[in-house]
Write a protein that holds these residues in place. Structure first.
Motif, PDB file in Angstrom:
ATOM      1  N   ILE A  87      39.833  40.832  38.046  1.00  0.00           N
ATOM      2  CA  ILE A  87      40.596  40.876  36.810  1.00  0.00           C
ATOM      3  C   ILE A  87      40.520  42.305  36.271  1.00  0.00           C
ATOM      4  O   ILE A  87      39.439  42.892  36.235  1.00  0.00           O
ATOM      5  N   CYS A 107      38.382  29.733  31.167  1.00  0.00           N
ATOM      6  CA  CYS A 107      37.670  30.140  32.383  1.00  0.00           C
ATOM      7  C   CYS A 107      36.770  28.997  32.870  1.00  0.00           C
ATOM      8  O   CYS A 107      35.938  28.496  32.136  1.00  0.00           O
ATOM      9  N   GLN A 127      42.690  32.763  38.180  1.00  0.00           N
ATOM     10  CA  GLN A 127      43.805  33.276  37.360  1.00  0.00           C
ATOM     11  C   GLN A 127      44.108  32.462  36.117  1.00  0.00           C
ATOM     12  O   GLN A 127      45.152  32.635  35.499  1.00  0.00           O
ATOM     13  N   ARG A 128      43.215  31.578  35.755  1.00  0.00           N
ATOM     14  CA  ARG A 128      43.470  30.843  34.513  1.00  0.00           C
ATOM     15  C   ARG A 128      43.544  31.802  33.326  1.00  0.00           C
ATOM     16  O   ARG A 128      44.372  31.638  32.436  1.00  0.00           O
ATOM     17  N   CYS A 129      42.633  32.788  33.302  1.00  0.00           N
ATOM     18  CA  CYS A 129      42.565  33.691  32.149  1.00  0.00           C
ATOM     19  C   CYS A 129      43.875  34.459  31.993  1.00  0.00           C
ATOM     20  O   CYS A 129      44.439  34.541  30.900  1.00  0.00           O
ATOM     21  N   CYS A 134      33.429  35.702  39.238  1.00  0.00           N
ATOM     22  CA  CYS A 134      34.848  35.366  39.094  1.00  0.00           C
ATOM     23  C   CYS A 134      35.392  34.789  40.395  1.00  0.00           C
ATOM     24  O   CYS A 134      35.177  35.336  41.472  1.00  0.00           O
ATOM     25  N   ILE A 135      36.100  33.686  40.290  1.00  0.00           N
ATOM     26  CA  ILE A 135      36.633  33.047  41.489  1.00  0.00           C
ATOM     27  C   ILE A 135      38.129  33.313  41.653  1.00  0.00           C
ATOM     28  O   ILE A 135      38.791  32.691  42.472  1.00  0.00           O
ATOM     29  N   LEU A 136      38.629  34.214  40.845  1.00  0.00           N
ATOM     30  CA  LEU A 136      40.043  34.606  40.910  1.00  0.00           C
ATOM     31  C   LEU A 136      40.997  33.424  40.780  1.00  0.00           C
ATOM     32  O   LEU A 136      42.026  33.357  41.464  1.00  0.00           O
TER      33      LEU A 136
HETATM   34  S1  SF4 Z   1      39.523  32.385  34.510  1.00  0.00           S
HETATM   35 FE1  SF4 Z   1      39.714  34.515  35.076  1.00  0.00          FE
HETATM   36  S2  SF4 Z   1      37.670  35.353  34.858  1.00  0.00           S
HETATM   37 FE2  SF4 Z   1      37.453  33.135  34.925  1.00  0.00          FE
HETATM   38  S3  SF4 Z   1      37.087  32.719  37.068  1.00  0.00           S
HETATM   39 FE3  SF4 Z   1      39.269  32.490  36.745  1.00  0.00          FE
HETATM   40  S4  SF4 Z   1      40.107  34.496  37.255  1.00  0.00           S
HETATM   41 FE4  SF4 Z   1      37.901  34.768  36.998  1.00  0.00          FE
END
Ligand code: SF4
Ligand code: SF4
Ligand code: SF4
Lengths: 345, 390
Positions: free
Chosen positions: A176, A194, A150-152, A146-148
């Protein structure tokens, strides 16, 4: 309209347009990781930085609007170096998982690493490993990927309005976390947005690789909404579902059935011929035989007990036209108003 | 036969003397050719089209299969064209190794030519000697690249591997041996009465006509035009080497023969200089956008791992730009016209094949000669159909 120049190209865009959007419109490709077409600007990855009016302090282009007379540079040496520094920060603890990662081959992170030509980012393990926990059993969270970005979280909030997950930040790091697993609809919106393999689908895990799969464009068969999706096909078996933000009314979104309910397609227990029950046992029959028998039984029931002794229940999987024909058949041929619909699946 | 009545005869596409699947429809008045039409296309494999769906690295083996008799020379053409497109400067050692491979390939191509050309005219012995020596080059190819006929040793940005001690040894052996073997070919043919009678004054083409017909390579130089891309527009360090461009005078079958015989010797001279002065250093560029990260660093470094994945699953990205680049192949000017569109694939690749122009010149070369001379003329222009049909 406001006018400005981006990389010495004159542009003119409606007021409020972000620099990133304006650049994309002009065919200038600024690298991004957290930006997503369906989502409001997040501004967490710091890849889209640009220089404005020669000012060496870069700003994020995804959330800065174009202003009149602005001179924007998107690709200077200093910007490139800063991007590499920012990206290396993201890569510091990133798992060396590409060989087993379902996303490898269509991973935005891989693409940005290649595009910026990053080298020398040795892996450093985390002192306190993150916890792999997620709001639904259909999706697996791989915390070390996870690259943080924050899309999810943003998708769960802004597209779904649910807020089942959130980000727990902890100084430079974070992860997360599940806020309320009961609220989660298992819609997979978070999975869809993601950019990395940090969220993967549990059912299709390890079954295929993007460059080996065949993607078949189709329409979801579950309900009449007609969401567009692509079946991932390997060796003639459906191993997953994916969507494209530019296709169809759903713009990439799906519900839990459309996104995860594909296993029935290749299920061994699926019926392949009609079955007729005789003496308490089913036997295989031909369509002609089965339809003749049904017609005959309908006629005799209608004769014996009248048309209202028969009721019809149709399905949301059928098209409007099919449902229309069905009620017509019930009313005109059988002669009853006993028609209903499962309304949902 | 009645006066003025001609007969039409098909030579090929399965005629041993058409050197591959070339069909020439000749109209004969008695034994004299009054009209000749070459038909091509029997070996079409869609190489240009295929290149559009392969990434820049993946298309290299396709280039081996153009003029497969001298595969590495085509690698040279394709790779240098892509490097021009991408703006890559190849390290000196790689340039020298490429020159060695390309010149060996030229010799290999000429081996096939001399063997079959002489065989066609009835001198059966030559092919055995030519193939004996060609085998030595195949062994060299196998030593360094693993493959014998189509080694695919070139890569975008350099070559696939560094030399091995055996490679150097084998090349030196060949350089030492081959001049003697070449002398043997000369003994068999150059002053052989039958050979000179069958080739002198046959199929001549003037310098002007040859230029107008787009001829290049030994077939153009046979007519006295000293045009060789290695000298005219040097690439891959060719200006470091001392060599001559042999030319003929009359442009007939015999002159084209002499030119190629001398090219054997000049190529050996180039290889000798290259192997003895092989510079130290890397054999490929080190660029994060092109070089494949090695298998050790990918185990500890995510950036190497991710780039290796992208380079394998997608390939190196080329710019949105077009270039034309030509090299001196064994048969002449082998050019690649590449249109990049900013992706991993060329939008279009067009091959300027020297053999295509050579085959197109057949009508003017053949008309007026006896049918038996057609065999000598087709042999003398040395076409390979893999390159014509592509
Ligand atoms: S979308 Fe969420 S789970 Fe995927 S990399 Fe970004 S923060 Fe991590
Ligand atoms: S998320 Fe991307 S970079 Fe990370 S392991 Fe998966 S494929 Fe590799
Ligand atoms: S599956 Fe849907 S509801 Fe559940 S966390 Fe993801 S976006 Fe939110």
């Amino acid at each position: 309209m406001v006018s400005a120049t981006i990389d010495n190209r004159e542009i003119s865009v409606p007021e409020g347009t972000t620099i990133l959007e304006a650049a994309q419109k002009a065919g200038i490709d600024i690298p991004t990781l957290c930006h997503h077409k369906r989502l409001p600007p997040i501004g967490s990855c710091n890849m889209c930085i640009v220089e404005i009016n020669g000012n060496t302090k870069p700003v994020n282009s995804c959330n800065s609007p174009v202003e009149e007379g602005m001179k924007v540079a998107t690709d200077t040496k200093a910007l490139h170096e800063q991007r590499v520094v920012n990206l290396k920060k993201i890569l510091k603890h990133h798992a060396l998982d590409c060989p087993i990662c379902d996303k490898a081959g269509e991973c935005d992170l891989q693409d940005v690493v290649y595009r910026l030509g990053v080298t020398d980012a040795p892996f450093e393990p985390r002192e306190n490993p993150r916890i792999a926990e997620y709001s639904t059993s259909l999706i697996r969270y791989w915390p070390e990927r996870c690259i943080l970005c924050q899309r999810c979280v943003t998708a769960c909030n802004a597209i779904k309005g649910i807020g089942a997950i959130d980000i727990k930040s902890d100084g430079d790091d974070g992860q997360i976390v599940v806020v309320d697993a009961d609220k989660c609809k298992s819609c997979g919106e978070c999975l869809f947005v993601c950019p990395t393999g940090a969220l993967t689908e549990n059912l299709s895990r390890y079954k295929g690789r993007p460059w080996l799969e065949n993607r078949v464009e189709t329409t979801c068969t579950y309900c009449g909404c007609g969401c567009q999706l692509q079946l991932k096909v390997m060796d003639n078996r459906v191993i997953g579902v994916t969507t494209d933000v530019d296709r169809g009314v759903n713009q990439g979104s799906l519900c839990v059935k459309g996104r995860f309910g594909y296993e029935f397609i290749g299920d061994e227990n699926r019926l392949t011929t009609p079955l007729i029950k005789e003496n308490g046992e089913f036997r295989e029959a031909s369509w002609d035989e089965a339809l003749d028998l049904t017609a005959q039984k309908f006629s005799s029931i209608k004769e014996e007990s009248g048309p209202d002794s028969i009721a019809g229940l149709t399905s949301a999987k059928c098209t409007n036209e099919e449902n229309y024909l069905f009620q017509k058949f019930m009313r005109a041929v059988i002669g009853t108003n006993n028609v209903d619909h499962c309304a949902r699946l | 036969m009645a006066e003025g009545k001609t007969i039409t005869l098909n030579m090929g596409p399965h005629h041993p003397a058409t050197h591959g699947v070339l069909r020439v429809e000749v109209e004969l008045d008695g034994e004299i050719i009054v009209k000749a039409t070459p038909y091509i296309g029997y070996l079409h494999r869609g190489i240009e089209k295929l290149a559009e769906s392969k990434n820049y690295q993946q298309a290299i083996p396709l280039s081996d299969r153009l003029d497969y008799a001298s595969a590495s020379a085509n690698n040279m053409g394709y790779c240098t064209a892509v490097e021009k497109l991408m703006g890559i400067e190849v390290p000196k050692r790689a340039q020298y190794l490429r020159v060695i491979m390309a010149e060996l390939a030229r010799i290999m191509g000429h081996h096939l030519w001399i063997g079959t050309h002489a065989l066609d005219i009835g001198a059966m012995t030559v092919i055995f000697y030519a193939f004996r020596d060609r085998e030595m080059i195949m062994d060299i190819n196998e030593e360094i690249a693993g493959y014998r006929l189509t080694p695919t040793f070139f890569r975008i940005g350099g070559v696939a591997a560094d030399t091995t001690p055996d490679f150097i040894k084998k090349v030196r052996e060949f350089v030492k041996w081959f001049p003697k073997a070449l002398q043997g070919y000369h003994t068999l043919l150059t002053e052989n009465k039958i050979w000179t009678t069958r080739t002198m004054g046959i199929g001549p083409i003037s310098a002007k006509d040859a230029i107008n017909a787009g001829l290049t390579g030994p077939s153009l130089r046979g007519s006295g035009v000293a045009y060789d891309i290695r000298k005219a527009f040097p690439y891959s360090s060719y200006d470091d080497f001392d060599f001559k461009i042999p030319v003929g005078e009359k442009g007939d079958v015999y002159d084209r023969y002499l030119v190629r015989m001398e090219e054997f010797a000049q190529s050996i001279k180039i290889i000798d200089q290259a192997i003895e002065n092989l510079p130290e250093g890397p054999v490929a560029i080190d660029s994060p956008w092109i070089t494949n990260p090695d298998l050790v660093s990918v185990q500890t470094d995510i950036s190497e791992l991710a780039r290796r994945f992208v380079l394998h699953t997608k390939g190196p990205v080329g710019p949105d730009k077009e270039v034309y680049h030509a090299v001196e192949g064994a048969k002449g000017e082998l050019g690649f016209y590449l249109v990049g569109d900013g992706t991993e694939h060329p939008f279009r690749m067009k091959v300027r094949s020297p053999c295509f122009y050579l085959a197109s010149a057949l009508p003017r070369l053949l008309v007026g000669h006896m049918i038996a001379d057609a065999i000598a003329i087709i042999g003398s222009i040395d076409v390979v159909l893999g390159e014509i049909d592509r």
